[in-house]
Design an enzyme around this catalytic site. Sequence first.
Site, PDB file in Angstrom:
ATOM      1  N   ASP A 136       2.759   0.957  -1.742  1.00 53.63           N
ATOM      2  CA  ASP A 136       3.673  -0.159  -1.986  1.00 53.63           C
ATOM      3  C   ASP A 136       4.977   0.150  -1.257  1.00 53.63           C
ATOM      4  O   ASP A 136       5.836   0.844  -1.794  1.00 53.63           O
ATOM      5  CB  ASP A 136       3.917  -0.336  -3.487  1.00 53.63           C
ATOM      6  CG  ASP A 136       4.897  -1.464  -3.774  1.00 53.63           C
ATOM      7  OD1 ASP A 136       4.713  -2.570  -3.217  1.00 53.63           O
ATOM      8  OD2 ASP A 136       5.855  -1.248  -4.548  1.00 53.63           O
ATOM      9  N   ASP A 164       6.744   0.997  -8.993  1.00 52.45           N
ATOM     10  CA  ASP A 164       6.287   0.980  -7.602  1.00 52.45           C
ATOM     11  C   ASP A 164       4.965   1.729  -7.442  1.00 52.45           C
ATOM     12  O   ASP A 164       4.130   1.350  -6.626  1.00 52.45           O
ATOM     13  CB  ASP A 164       7.360   1.587  -6.691  1.00 52.45           C
ATOM     14  CG  ASP A 164       8.652   0.794  -6.738  1.00 52.45           C
ATOM     15  OD1 ASP A 164       8.760  -0.217  -6.025  1.00 52.45           O
ATOM     16  OD2 ASP A 164       9.555   1.179  -7.501  1.00 52.45           O
ATOM     17  N   GLU A 200      -0.259  -3.753   0.901  1.00 49.34           N
ATOM     18  CA  GLU A 200      -0.075  -5.197   0.750  1.00 49.34           C
ATOM     19  C   GLU A 200       0.376  -5.819   2.069  1.00 49.34           C
ATOM     20  O   GLU A 200       1.141  -5.219   2.827  1.00 49.34           O
ATOM     21  CB  GLU A 200       0.958  -5.485  -0.342  1.00 49.34           C
ATOM     22  CG  GLU A 200       1.100  -6.958  -0.675  1.00 49.34           C
ATOM     23  CD  GLU A 200       2.042  -7.212  -1.841  1.00 49.34           C
ATOM     24  OE1 GLU A 200       2.604  -8.317  -1.919  1.00 49.34           O
ATOM     25  OE2 GLU A 200       2.226  -6.294  -2.674  1.00 49.34           O
TER      26      GLU A 200
END
Length: 199
Positions: free
Chosen positions: A7, A156, A84
């Site tokens: 992330d 996170d 992502e």
Amino acid sequence: MRVMGIDPGYRITGFGFVEVRNLGTLEGSTRMAATRAGAAAKVTYLASGCVRVPESDIGTRLRTIYDSITEAIRNYRPDSVAIEQVFMSNNANSAIKLGHARAAALLACAHRNLSIAEYSALQIKRAVVGRGHAEKGQVAHMVKALLQLPGAPQKDAADALACAICHAHHASSPGQLERRRRPRLRMVRAPRTHGAPST
């Protein structure tokens, strides 16, 4: 298969590692429980953490992310990485900074010759929670439940683990396994014959 989820963030970059085992390799009650849950594979927690980037110039920030991700890869030796996809932001400056952090993390993975998969936030939430518009708190709660963690991971790190879980589900889904095993067939036309065969 060992998966690393990332992330990326300009101030904090989360990472997490999970181990993925296909149901065929499991035995007894573990296999039965996973089958009843509708899972294609057993996903086990290995480690997670956060890279806290110091308030400094851009070079130092990106070097910190690169070095920290490189060290994590060296310690846990993943087979693949999930991250992502870039999303559109109303703040152009924030989007650019996020892109810089993401590039530093991806470069660390590329230098280790790791395969990299990208997933949208919708895909990640759907894989972990069951619907694509879940709140972050719901994602963190499901990560804790799915990985059977004693406590909630850092925010996170939870997002990074969610990305890794998403990749585990996609990589071990029956359709994906079938596509990997199915050989590619090429149609070959029979040659045309002209006239009647000679006797």
